[in-house]
Design a protein around this motif. Structure first.
Motif, mmCIF file in Angstrom:
data_model
loop_
_atom_site.group_PDB
_atom_site.id
_atom_site.type_symbol
_atom_site.label_atom_id
_atom_site.label_comp_id
_atom_site.label_asym_id
_atom_site.label_seq_id
_atom_site.Cartn_x
_atom_site.Cartn_y
_atom_site.Cartn_z
ATOM 1 N N THR A 109 0.994 -1.260 -0.039
ATOM 2 C CA THR A 109 -0.119 -0.130 0.265
ATOM 3 C C THR A 109 1.235 1.206 -0.365
ATOM 4 O O THR A 109 1.752 1.326 0.171
ATOM 5 C CB THR A 109 -0.905 -0.024 0.765
ATOM 6 O OG1 THR A 109 -1.489 -1.156 0.922
ATOM 7 C CG2 THR A 109 -1.775 1.220 0.789
ATOM 8 N N GLU A 110 0.301 2.007 -1.176
ATOM 9 C CA GLU A 110 1.079 3.656 -0.641
ATOM 10 C C GLU A 110 0.246 4.090 0.014
ATOM 11 O O GLU A 110 -0.764 4.762 0.027
ATOM 12 C CB GLU A 110 1.058 4.277 -2.311
ATOM 13 C CG GLU A 110 1.659 5.258 -2.454
ATOM 14 C CD GLU A 110 1.898 5.892 -3.590
ATOM 15 O OE1 GLU A 110 3.098 7.212 -4.287
ATOM 16 O OE2 GLU A 110 1.263 5.724 -4.589
ATOM 17 N N THR A 111 1.518 5.041 0.951
ATOM 18 C CA THR A 111 1.544 6.087 1.898
ATOM 19 C C THR A 111 2.160 7.304 1.057
ATOM 20 O O THR A 111 2.878 7.351 1.675
ATOM 21 C CB THR A 111 1.243 5.621 3.420
ATOM 22 O OG1 THR A 111 0.784 4.971 3.665
ATOM 23 C CG2 THR A 111 1.060 6.351 4.383
ATOM 24 N N VAL A 112 1.510 8.192 1.672
ATOM 25 C CA VAL A 112 1.456 9.889 1.521
ATOM 26 C C VAL A 112 1.844 10.896 2.736
ATOM 27 O O VAL A 112 0.719 11.466 2.647
ATOM 28 C CB VAL A 112 1.094 10.606 0.002
ATOM 29 C CG1 VAL A 112 2.349 11.704 -0.254
ATOM 30 C CG2 VAL A 112 0.998 9.733 -1.253
ATOM 31 N N TYR A 113 2.469 11.464 2.755
ATOM 32 C CA TYR A 113 3.108 12.340 3.616
ATOM 33 C C TYR A 113 3.746 13.860 4.274
ATOM 34 O O TYR A 113 4.921 13.555 2.882
ATOM 35 C CB TYR A 113 3.519 12.019 5.255
ATOM 36 C CG TYR A 113 3.086 10.613 5.380
ATOM 37 C CD1 TYR A 113 1.658 10.195 6.131
ATOM 38 C CD2 TYR A 113 3.806 9.209 5.755
ATOM 39 C CE1 TYR A 113 1.507 9.731 7.349
ATOM 40 C CE2 TYR A 113 3.208 7.895 6.285
ATOM 41 C CZ TYR A 113 1.822 8.191 7.228
ATOM 42 O OH TYR A 113 1.865 7.278 8.108
ATOM 43 N N THR A 114 2.977 14.672 4.055
ATOM 44 C CA THR A 114 4.021 16.275 4.037
ATOM 45 C C THR A 114 4.679 16.090 5.664
ATOM 46 O O THR A 114 3.883 16.385 6.543
ATOM 47 C CB THR A 114 2.927 16.613 3.451
ATOM 48 O OG1 THR A 114 2.182 16.333 1.723
ATOM 49 C CG2 THR A 114 3.936 17.954 3.665
ATOM 50 N N LEU A 115 5.273 16.288 5.645
ATOM 51 C CA LEU A 115 5.916 17.356 6.747
ATOM 52 C C LEU A 115 5.575 18.563 7.417
ATOM 53 O O LEU A 115 6.539 19.582 6.526
ATOM 54 C CB LEU A 115 7.720 16.590 6.788
ATOM 55 C CG LEU A 115 8.082 15.111 7.749
ATOM 56 C CD1 LEU A 115 7.437 14.601 7.169
ATOM 57 C CD2 LEU A 115 9.509 14.960 8.148
ATOM 58 N N VAL A 116 4.745 18.774 7.929
ATOM 59 C CA VAL A 116 4.636 20.118 8.260
ATOM 60 C C VAL A 116 5.018 20.882 9.850
ATOM 61 O O VAL A 116 5.203 19.617 10.963
ATOM 62 C CB VAL A 116 3.314 20.364 7.998
ATOM 63 C CG1 VAL A 116 2.495 20.207 6.699
ATOM 64 C CG2 VAL A 116 2.373 19.928 8.889
ATOM 65 N N PHE A 117 4.681 22.012 10.079
ATOM 66 C CA PHE A 117 5.069 22.931 11.496
ATOM 67 C C PHE A 117 3.603 21.721 12.236
ATOM 68 O O PHE A 117 2.888 21.492 12.113
ATOM 69 C CB PHE A 117 4.954 23.509 11.726
ATOM 70 C CG PHE A 117 5.903 25.136 11.153
ATOM 71 C CD1 PHE A 117 6.912 24.709 11.887
ATOM 72 C CD2 PHE A 117 5.870 25.294 9.650
ATOM 73 C CE1 PHE A 117 8.222 26.085 11.337
ATOM 74 C CE2 PHE A 117 6.336 25.993 9.631
ATOM 75 C CZ PHE A 117 7.595 26.266 10.030
#
Length: 166
Positions: A96-104
């Motif tokens: 399974t693909e998971t997409v994350y964006t690292l933010v404050f």
């Protein structure tokens, strides 16, 4: 992730709280004092508690605004995961693909895949590069992923992909 938008939001909250602290709360405290004995005045105690909370929140916001304002985008890595990076991970077990964006932390929104750089998942990703194996501890146990794609903050700001052709 727009740093200026976050700073504007924090400044707006600070200004609203400052107005409350300097204008509204003193009037409410004065009105409560006029009701008589302060030792048995629940309204007075509630307002004083609010005043303490507002003062503490203002101090926190001032500190966060100062910290975020000092961030030098040139110091954010261009070749590995850091603040503002978007990563595409493939679960080694399920595919399974998971997409994350690292933010404050203030911008965290798990429904959008925005995770805090300070979260356990965020910390496990920091410093990784495309092709790296990422092992994270989740509430369901330890999971392993392969980082298939990395889009850094710099690439996002430039509107370019990272040259992988995807």
């Amino acid at each position: 992730m727009k740093i200026e938008a976050l700073l504007d939001e924090l400044r707006q909250e600070f200004n609203k709280l400052e107005r409350e602290f300097r204008q509204e709360l003193p009037k409410k405290i004065q009105a409560a004092r006029e009701l008589g004995d302060l030792r048995e005045n629940g309204e007075y105690e509630t307002i004083k508690d609010r005043q303490g909370f507002v003062k503490a929140r203002m101090a926190f916001l001032q500190q966060r605004i100062a910290e975020i304002s000092k961030i030098d985008l040139r110091a954010i890595p261009k070749d590995r995961v850091a603040l503002g990076s978007t990563v595409h991970l493939i679960d080694e077990e399920t595919g399974t693909e998971t997409v994350y964006t690292l933010v404050f932390p203030e911008l965290m929104d798990s429904s959008r895949g925005w995770i805090s750089v300070a979260s356990p998942i965020g910390r496990s990703l920091i410093g990784k590069q495309e092709g790296d194996r990422v092992v994270m501890t989740t509430p369901g146990g330890t999971k392993a992923f392969e980082m298939m794609k990395l889009l850094t903050l710099h690439e996002t700001l430039q509107g370019h992909s990272n040259g992988t052709g995807s």
